[in-house]
Design a protein around this motif. Structure first.
Motif, PDB file in Angstrom:
ATOM      1  N   LEU A 127       9.712   9.708   6.368  1.00  0.00           N
ATOM      2  CA  LEU A 127      10.638   8.588   6.156  1.00  0.00           C
ATOM      3  C   LEU A 127       9.879   7.342   5.700  1.00  0.00           C
ATOM      4  CD1 LEU A 127      12.939   9.113   9.276  1.00  0.00           C
ATOM      5  CD2 LEU A 127      13.548   9.544   6.880  1.00  0.00           C
ATOM      6  N   HIS A 128       8.725   7.097   6.317  1.00  0.00           N
ATOM      7  CA  HIS A 128       7.883   5.959   5.938  1.00  0.00           C
ATOM      8  C   HIS A 128       7.389   6.110   4.501  1.00  0.00           C
ATOM      9  CE1 HIS A 128       5.050   2.691   6.288  1.00  0.00           C
ATOM     10  NE2 HIS A 128       4.003   3.496   6.169  1.00  0.00           N
ATOM     11  N   TYR A 129       6.972   7.305   4.140  1.00  0.00           N
ATOM     12  CA  TYR A 129       6.488   7.591   2.788  1.00  0.00           C
ATOM     13  C   TYR A 129       7.600   7.363   1.761  1.00  0.00           C
ATOM     14  CZ  TYR A 129       3.874  10.046  -0.892  1.00  0.00           C
ATOM     15  OH  TYR A 129       3.205  10.363  -2.048  1.00  0.00           O
ATOM     16  N   GLN A 130       8.830   7.693   2.141  1.00  0.00           N
ATOM     17  CA  GLN A 130       9.971   7.543   1.232  1.00  0.00           C
ATOM     18  C   GLN A 130      10.481   6.103   1.174  1.00  0.00           C
ATOM     19  OE1 GLN A 130      12.518  10.550   3.093  1.00  0.00           O
ATOM     20  NE2 GLN A 130      12.246  11.877   1.307  1.00  0.00           N
ATOM     21  N   GLY A 131       9.904   5.220   1.993  1.00  0.00           N
ATOM     22  CA  GLY A 131      10.330   3.825   2.003  1.00  0.00           C
ATOM     23  C   GLY A 131      11.465   3.529   2.960  1.00  0.00           C
ATOM     24  N   ASN A 132      11.838   4.519   3.777  1.00  0.00           N
ATOM     25  CA  ASN A 132      12.911   4.318   4.763  1.00  0.00           C
ATOM     26  C   ASN A 132      12.316   3.802   6.077  1.00  0.00           C
ATOM     27  OD1 ASN A 132      14.814   5.411   2.925  1.00  0.00           O
ATOM     28  ND2 ASN A 132      14.281   7.485   3.572  1.00  0.00           N
ATOM     29  N   ASP A 133      11.750   2.581   6.020  1.00  0.00           N
ATOM     30  CA  ASP A 133      10.977   2.074   7.149  1.00  0.00           C
ATOM     31  C   ASP A 133      11.827   1.762   8.379  1.00  0.00           C
ATOM     32  OD1 ASP A 133       8.383   2.212   6.039  1.00  0.00           O
ATOM     33  OD2 ASP A 133       8.802   0.456   4.820  1.00  0.00           O
ATOM     34  N   VAL A 134      13.048   1.295   8.173  1.00  0.00           N
ATOM     35  CA  VAL A 134      13.919   1.007   9.320  1.00  0.00           C
ATOM     36  C   VAL A 134      14.207   2.291  10.092  1.00  0.00           C
ATOM     37  CG1 VAL A 134      16.206   0.197  10.035  1.00  0.00           C
ATOM     38  CG2 VAL A 134      14.956  -1.027   8.238  1.00  0.00           C
ATOM     39  N   GLU A 135      14.524   3.347   9.351  1.00  0.00           N
ATOM     40  CA  GLU A 135      14.807   4.642   9.969  1.00  0.00           C
ATOM     41  C   GLU A 135      13.549   5.234  10.610  1.00  0.00           C
ATOM     42  OE1 GLU A 135      16.980   8.879   8.773  1.00  0.00           O
ATOM     43  OE2 GLU A 135      16.789   7.279   7.283  1.00  0.00           O
ATOM     44  N   ALA A 136      12.413   5.061   9.942  1.00  0.00           N
ATOM     45  CA  ALA A 136      11.151   5.570  10.480  1.00  0.00           C
ATOM     46  C   ALA A 136      10.806   4.880  11.789  1.00  0.00           C
ATOM     47  CB  ALA A 136      10.025   5.361   9.471  1.00  0.00           C
ATOM     48  N   GLN A 137      10.974   3.545  11.827  1.00  0.00           N
ATOM     49  CA  GLN A 137      10.660   2.802  13.048  1.00  0.00           C
ATOM     50  C   GLN A 137      11.613   3.164  14.173  1.00  0.00           C
ATOM     51  OE1 GLN A 137       9.355  -1.144  12.594  1.00  0.00           O
ATOM     52  NE2 GLN A 137       9.862  -1.795  14.669  1.00  0.00           N
ATOM     53  N   ALA A 138      12.896   3.320  13.845  1.00  0.00           N
ATOM     54  CA  ALA A 138      13.873   3.717  14.871  1.00  0.00           C
ATOM     55  C   ALA A 138      13.519   5.088  15.440  1.00  0.00           C
ATOM     56  CB  ALA A 138      15.275   3.740  14.268  1.00  0.00           C
ATOM     57  N   GLY A 139      13.048   5.987  14.557  1.00  0.00           N
ATOM     58  CA  GLY A 139      12.642   7.314  15.012  1.00  0.00           C
ATOM     59  C   GLY A 139      11.447   7.252  15.939  1.00  0.00           C
ATOM     60  N   LEU A 140      10.482   6.388  15.605  1.00  0.00           N
ATOM     61  CA  LEU A 140       9.291   6.244  16.456  1.00  0.00           C
ATOM     62  C   LEU A 140       9.648   5.629  17.808  1.00  0.00           C
ATOM     63  CD1 LEU A 140       6.596   5.018  13.890  1.00  0.00           C
ATOM     64  CD2 LEU A 140       6.662   7.223  15.076  1.00  0.00           C
ATOM     65  N   SER A 190      -0.829   6.138   6.392  1.00  0.00           N
ATOM     66  CA  SER A 190      -1.524   5.229   5.469  1.00  0.00           C
ATOM     67  C   SER A 190      -1.074   5.464   4.032  1.00  0.00           C
ATOM     68  CB  SER A 190      -3.040   5.422   5.581  1.00  0.00           C
ATOM     69  OG  SER A 190      -3.497   5.090   6.878  1.00  0.00           O
ATOM     70  N   GLU A 191      -0.837   6.727   3.675  1.00  0.00           N
ATOM     71  CA  GLU A 191      -0.308   7.024   2.336  1.00  0.00           C
ATOM     72  C   GLU A 191       1.015   6.302   2.127  1.00  0.00           C
ATOM     73  OE1 GLU A 191      -0.490  10.779   0.119  1.00  0.00           O
ATOM     74  OE2 GLU A 191      -0.985  11.677   2.064  1.00  0.00           O
ATOM     75  N   GLY A 192       1.884   6.398   3.125  1.00  0.00           N
ATOM     76  CA  GLY A 192       3.193   5.760   3.030  1.00  0.00           C
ATOM     77  C   GLY A 192       3.097   4.247   2.920  1.00  0.00           C
ATOM     78  N   SER A 193       2.016   3.679   3.467  1.00  0.00           N
ATOM     79  CA  SER A 193       1.794   2.226   3.404  1.00  0.00           C
ATOM     80  C   SER A 193       1.085   1.818   2.122  1.00  0.00           C
ATOM     81  CB  SER A 193       0.968   1.780   4.617  1.00  0.00           C
ATOM     82  OG  SER A 193       1.631   2.089   5.826  1.00  0.00           O
ATOM     83  N   GLY A 194       0.754   2.798   1.271  1.00  0.00           N
ATOM     84  CA  GLY A 194       0.062   2.501   0.026  1.00  0.00           C
ATOM     85  C   GLY A 194      -1.425   2.226   0.202  1.00  0.00           C
ATOM     86  N   GLU A 195      -1.969   2.613   1.353  1.00  0.00           N
ATOM     87  CA  GLU A 195      -3.387   2.374   1.653  1.00  0.00           C
ATOM     88  C   GLU A 195      -4.184   3.657   1.377  1.00  0.00           C
ATOM     89  OE1 GLU A 195      -3.377  -0.897   5.137  1.00  0.00           O
ATOM     90  OE2 GLU A 195      -2.483   1.016   5.710  1.00  0.00           O
ATOM     91  N   LYS A 196      -4.459   3.863   0.112  1.00  0.00           N
ATOM     92  CA  LYS A 196      -5.082   5.114  -0.336  1.00  0.00           C
ATOM     93  C   LYS A 196      -6.461   5.331   0.282  1.00  0.00           C
ATOM     94  CE  LYS A 196      -6.568   7.470  -4.583  1.00  0.00           C
ATOM     95  NZ  LYS A 196      -6.583   7.420  -6.064  1.00  0.00           N
ATOM     96  N   ASP A 197      -7.295   4.292   0.304  1.00  0.00           N
ATOM     97  CA  ASP A 197      -8.657   4.440   0.835  1.00  0.00           C
ATOM     98  C   ASP A 197      -8.642   4.802   2.317  1.00  0.00           C
ATOM     99  OD1 ASP A 197      -9.716   3.911  -1.647  1.00  0.00           O
ATOM    100  OD2 ASP A 197     -10.111   1.792  -1.248  1.00  0.00           O
TER     101      ASP A 197
END
Length: 232
Positions: A127-140, A190-197
């Motif tokens: 969900l985080h990778y797909q940009g559904n951060d509200v849903e991802a946070q609610a799931g966590l 980290s991938e979902g956050s765009g933090e490749k390194d």
């Protein structure tokens, strides 16, 4: 044995009609057993062949998914296969399929517990990778309320920004099993956050456990390969 039980069963019947019906039921049962034995042997043979293909070195993620789907069609009661299918589909970015298998696993109840926790983290990561951060946070948040496992609680708290990485690594305690769990989860997040390194660093840590029979190892290896592909 079975024959003695059948004889005792016959003694409890009063009429000739009941005896005839009982004998007919026994005969039908025995015919079904005779028929099912070769079918079961064939089924187990197919499963053994497929499992050997799965264990073979060098198989690609799509190849493993194809084999796992065949195993699942033959043996749908095996819930471990659902975990494999969820993770391997996520590794190749087949998000709908991964979420489908996570949902199927959840419908079957909470056991085995460790696999359920891993899939909850994977779902939040997708969900985080797909940009559904509200849903991802609610799931966590729901995950944190649900789990009583201190290790998974710590991972979840870190992803929610409630815990430090130093504390998380300290909780891993140098265990390769804990390290591969947390490194794949953090790499994917980290991938979902765009933090490749950062993702590459975490995935390399996962591979550094040398637990190359674990599905998480295959996941980290596949994601790392994608991140290092020039087109990405």
């Amino acid at each position: 044995g079975l024959e003695a039980i059948q004889k005792r069963g016959r003694k409890t019947l009063d009429s000739e009609a009941q005896l005839v019906e009982y004998d007919a039921d026994i005969e039908a049962f025995e015919q079904q057993v005779r028929k099912s034995l070769p079918e079961e042997r064939e089924r187990q043979g197919k499963l053994a062949l497929l499992r050997s293909q799965l264990r073979a070195k060098g198989g690609s993620i799509p190849e493993k998914v194809a084999v796992l789907e065949k195993i699942h069609s033959i043996n749908p009661e095996n819930r471990q296969i659902l975990v494999d299918l969820a993770l391997y589909n996520a590794a190749q970015e087949a998000w709908p399929q991964a979420l489908k298998y996570i949902g199927t696993f959840a419908e079957g109840g909470g056991r085995p517990y460790g696999e359920r926790m891993s899939l909850e983290l994977l779902k939040a990561g997708i969900l985080h990778y797909q940009g559904n951060d509200v849903e991802a946070q609610a799931g966590l948040e729901a995950f944190l309320r649900m789990t009583r496992d201190p290790w998974y609680q710590t991972i979840c708290e870190y992803l929610l920004g409630k815990q430090t990485e130093d504390f998380l690594k300290n909780q891993a305690g140098g265990s390769p099993e804990n390290l591969i769990t947390v490194s794949t989860a953090l790499g994917f997040w980290s991938e979902g956050s765009g933090e490749k390194d950062k993702a590459i660093k975490y995935y390399n840590e996962a591979l550094g456990t040398f637990l190359d029979t674990w599905r998480e190892y295959d996941f980290a290896k596949a994601r790392l390969k994608r991140l290092k592909t020039p087109s990405r």
